[in-house]
Design a protein around this motif. Structure first.
Motif, PDB file in Angstrom:
ATOM      1  N   GLY A  77       0.625  -1.154  -0.105  1.00 51.57           N
ATOM      2  CA  GLY A  77      -0.008  -0.093  -0.024  1.00 51.57           C
ATOM      3  C   GLY A  77       0.827   1.319  -0.125  1.00 51.57           C
ATOM      4  N   SER A  78       0.284   2.241   0.073  1.00 51.59           N
ATOM      5  CA  SER A  78       0.965   3.722   0.010  1.00 51.59           C
ATOM      6  C   SER A  78       0.651   4.284   1.503  1.00 51.59           C
ATOM      7  N   GLY A  79       1.851   4.843   2.152  1.00 47.54           N
ATOM      8  CA  GLY A  79       1.764   5.562   3.204  1.00 47.54           C
ATOM      9  C   GLY A  79       3.128   5.749   3.935  1.00 47.54           C
ATOM     10  N   VAL A  80       3.330   5.885   5.284  1.00 44.78           N
ATOM     11  CA  VAL A  80       4.536   6.299   5.914  1.00 44.78           C
ATOM     12  C   VAL A  80       4.834   5.279   6.643  1.00 44.78           C
ATOM     13  N   VAL A  81       6.286   4.728   6.461  1.00 45.27           N
ATOM     14  CA  VAL A  81       6.725   3.610   7.536  1.00 45.27           C
ATOM     15  C   VAL A  81       7.106   3.940   8.637  1.00 45.27           C
ATOM     16  N   CYS A  82       7.051   3.097   9.562  1.00 49.33           N
ATOM     17  CA  CYS A  82       7.286   3.202  10.902  1.00 49.33           C
ATOM     18  C   CYS A  82       7.670   1.992  11.721  1.00 49.33           C
ATOM     19  N   GLY A  83       8.514   1.855  12.619  1.00 50.10           N
ATOM     20  CA  GLY A  83       8.611   0.805  13.419  1.00 50.10           C
ATOM     21  C   GLY A  83       9.736  -0.327  12.900  1.00 50.10           C
ATOM     22  N   LEU A  84      10.673   0.251  12.108  1.00 50.85           N
ATOM     23  CA  LEU A  84      11.578  -0.748  11.296  1.00 50.85           C
ATOM     24  C   LEU A  84      12.521  -1.014  12.402  1.00 50.85           C
ATOM     25  N   ALA A  85      13.094  -0.622  13.358  1.00 55.36           N
ATOM     26  CA  ALA A  85      13.848  -1.156  14.479  1.00 55.36           C
ATOM     27  C   ALA A  85      13.241  -2.115  15.279  1.00 55.36           C
ATOM     28  N   ALA A  86      12.147  -1.907  15.524  1.00 55.13           N
ATOM     29  CA  ALA A  86      11.104  -3.056  16.131  1.00 55.13           C
ATOM     30  C   ALA A  86      11.142  -4.415  15.337  1.00 55.13           C
ATOM     31  N   PHE A  87      10.972  -4.006  13.951  1.00 57.08           N
ATOM     32  CA  PHE A  87      10.664  -4.929  13.142  1.00 57.08           C
ATOM     33  C   PHE A  87      11.987  -6.114  13.151  1.00 57.08           C
ATOM     34  N   MET A 147      -1.450  10.069  10.781  1.00 57.74           N
ATOM     35  CA  MET A 147      -1.075  11.256  11.483  1.00 57.74           C
ATOM     36  C   MET A 147      -0.555  12.311  10.146  1.00 57.74           C
ATOM     37  N   ALA A 148       0.281  11.502   9.258  1.00 59.41           N
ATOM     38  CA  ALA A 148       0.691  12.344   8.036  1.00 59.41           C
ATOM     39  C   ALA A 148      -0.426  13.133   7.160  1.00 59.41           C
ATOM     40  N   ASP A 149      -1.555  12.072   7.088  1.00 54.61           N
ATOM     41  CA  ASP A 149      -2.693  12.573   6.403  1.00 54.61           C
ATOM     42  C   ASP A 149      -3.160  13.800   6.883  1.00 54.61           C
ATOM     43  N   LEU A 150      -3.451  13.686   8.245  1.00 54.08           N
ATOM     44  CA  LEU A 150      -4.011  15.007   8.953  1.00 54.08           C
ATOM     45  C   LEU A 150      -3.147  16.108   9.011  1.00 54.08           C
ATOM     46  N   VAL A 151      -1.825  15.879   8.976  1.00 53.02           N
ATOM     47  CA  VAL A 151      -0.952  17.037   8.763  1.00 53.02           C
ATOM     48  C   VAL A 151      -1.135  17.881   7.786  1.00 53.02           C
ATOM     49  N   CYS A 182       6.728  10.318  13.820  1.00 54.32           N
ATOM     50  CA  CYS A 182       7.468  10.050  12.309  1.00 54.32           C
ATOM     51  C   CYS A 182       6.150  10.405  11.144  1.00 54.32           C
ATOM     52  N   GLY A 183       4.976  10.758  11.706  1.00 56.21           N
ATOM     53  CA  GLY A 183       4.146  11.118  10.878  1.00 56.21           C
ATOM     54  C   GLY A 183       3.969  12.768  10.608  1.00 56.21           C
ATOM     55  N   GLY A 184       4.863  13.365  11.471  1.00 55.12           N
ATOM     56  CA  GLY A 184       4.733  14.785  11.362  1.00 55.12           C
ATOM     57  C   GLY A 184       4.179  15.558  12.349  1.00 55.12           C
ATOM     58  N   GLY A 185       3.489  14.570  13.418  1.00 56.60           N
ATOM     59  CA  GLY A 185       2.646  15.124  14.360  1.00 56.60           C
ATOM     60  C   GLY A 185       3.676  15.254  15.730  1.00 56.60           C
ATOM     61  N   GLU A 186       3.075  15.811  16.812  1.00 54.91           N
ATOM     62  CA  GLU A 186       3.750  16.295  18.134  1.00 54.91           C
ATOM     63  C   GLU A 186       2.948  15.451  19.089  1.00 54.91           C
TER      64      GLU A 186
END
Length: 326
Positions: A77-87, A147-151, A182-186
């Motif tokens: 899919g399309s999106g923002v990746v996060c959690g690769l260290a845990a993966f 979060m990136a979408d909302l930002v 990671c999605g640009g939020g705080e």
């Protein structure tokens, strides 16, 4: 291997700027709990990868322990990746010799077909850790994507910042708040210990028990916690907001009001803050989603708090393709 102790959450969680990944110890707490659950291990026993691998009945009975495998994490899919260290760490916990090559970084955008990472390890470790690793990276990537979408949508309306809430998955708060960044939020407060947030129930109980109004309640709390602790006060109307400001609140959380109502209220509150010689942040919450976030960002508040990215974002579709290593 001793089971890592749960770390203390940061006293001042990161709020903006570069998203610093949680430490390996913090990640291990989450991963080992998930693997213990999946493998039916005794949570009181020290973590032992040899014992863990034997608990995967399907894999232990069908795959030779010496067989090595190669896994490719691919985005569907399309999106923002996060959690690769845990993966990556999920495989290392079952095979200390596992090697993961990350092709993108947390916070990167991906499209269908993007090769995100490759993992070389014993095949048993790849199969046993697969679901735990995927569950976590998919969920965190879903939060970062939402979060990136909302930002992005908020930016079309105004400069208001996007913050998360405490509506997180138990045990995953540190990682989910990292995904928000990671999605640009705080990040809002981490928990109940690092900031004060006086909500409607606090006020209603204090009023019923002692006859306190909002300003009196804020002043009492300020005297208790001192000047270094931020106080956010939830206000349901102009009177409560003004009372909280006079009492010493740092942030006014203007809940469940329309963008039009906030556009009229914000200038009045800022004028009162100037009159009092105070600085105040104005925050909107309630009813903020993809269809309304731009309007809320344009109404004059400093920040918007949204719970959906951490409590109901769909997972990013990622797949793990395994093969015998050449």
């Amino acid at each position: 291997m001793e089971r890592p102790r749960a770390p203390s959450p940061p006293s001042e969680p990161p709020r903006a700027g570069r998203a610093v990944s949680p430490s390996t110890a913090e990640i291990d707490v989450v991963l080992i709990a998930a693997l213990v659950e999946d493998l039916g291990l005794d949570p009181a026993e020290p973590w032992d990868p040899r014992v863990a691998l034997e608990r995967d009945l399907s894999t232990a009975a069908s795959v030779d322990p010496e067989t090595r495998g190669l896994a490719r994490l691919v985005s569907k899919g399309s999106g923002v990746v996060c959690g690769l260290a845990a993966f990556a760490r999920a495989f290392e916990l079952l095979d200390p010799g596992a090697r993961c090559e990350l092709r993108v970084e947390d916070g990167a955008g991906v499209e269908p077909g993007t090769l995100v990472a490759t993992v070389s390890a014993r095949a048993r470790a790849l199969l046993t850790a697969e679901r735990t690793a995927l569950n976590l990276v998919q969920r965190l990537s879903g939060t970062a994507t939402a979060m990136a979408d909302l930002v992005a949508r908020a930016a079309t309306g105004g400069p208001a910042r996007l913050l998360d809430t405490r509506k997180t998955t138990p045990g995953l708060r540190l990682l989910e708040k990292y995904a928000v960044r990671c999605g640009g939020g705080e990040n809002h407060r981490f928990g109940l210990f690092d900031e004060v947030m006086l909500k409607d129930n606090h006020l209603d109980l204090a009023r019923a028990a002692e006859g306190l109004d909002m300003g009196q309640l804020v002043a009492r709390v300020r005297a208790r916690v001192g000047g270094e602790v931020r106080i956010t006060a939830e206000a349901r109307d102009r009177a409560e907001a003004e009372s909280a400001l006079r009492g010493g609140a740092d942030v006014l959380l203007l809940d469940n009001q329309s963008p039009q109502e906030l556009s009229e209220l914000c200038p009045r509150l800022r004028a009162l803050a100037t009159e009092l010689g105070r600085r105040v942040e104005l925050e909107a919450s309630g009813g903020i989603d993809a269809s309304t976030v731009a309007a809320y960002a344009a109404c004059g508040v400093d920040r918007l708090s949204v719970g959906a990215p951490t409590h109901s974002a769909p997972a990013l579709d990622l797949s793990l393709r395994l093969e015998v290593a050449p």
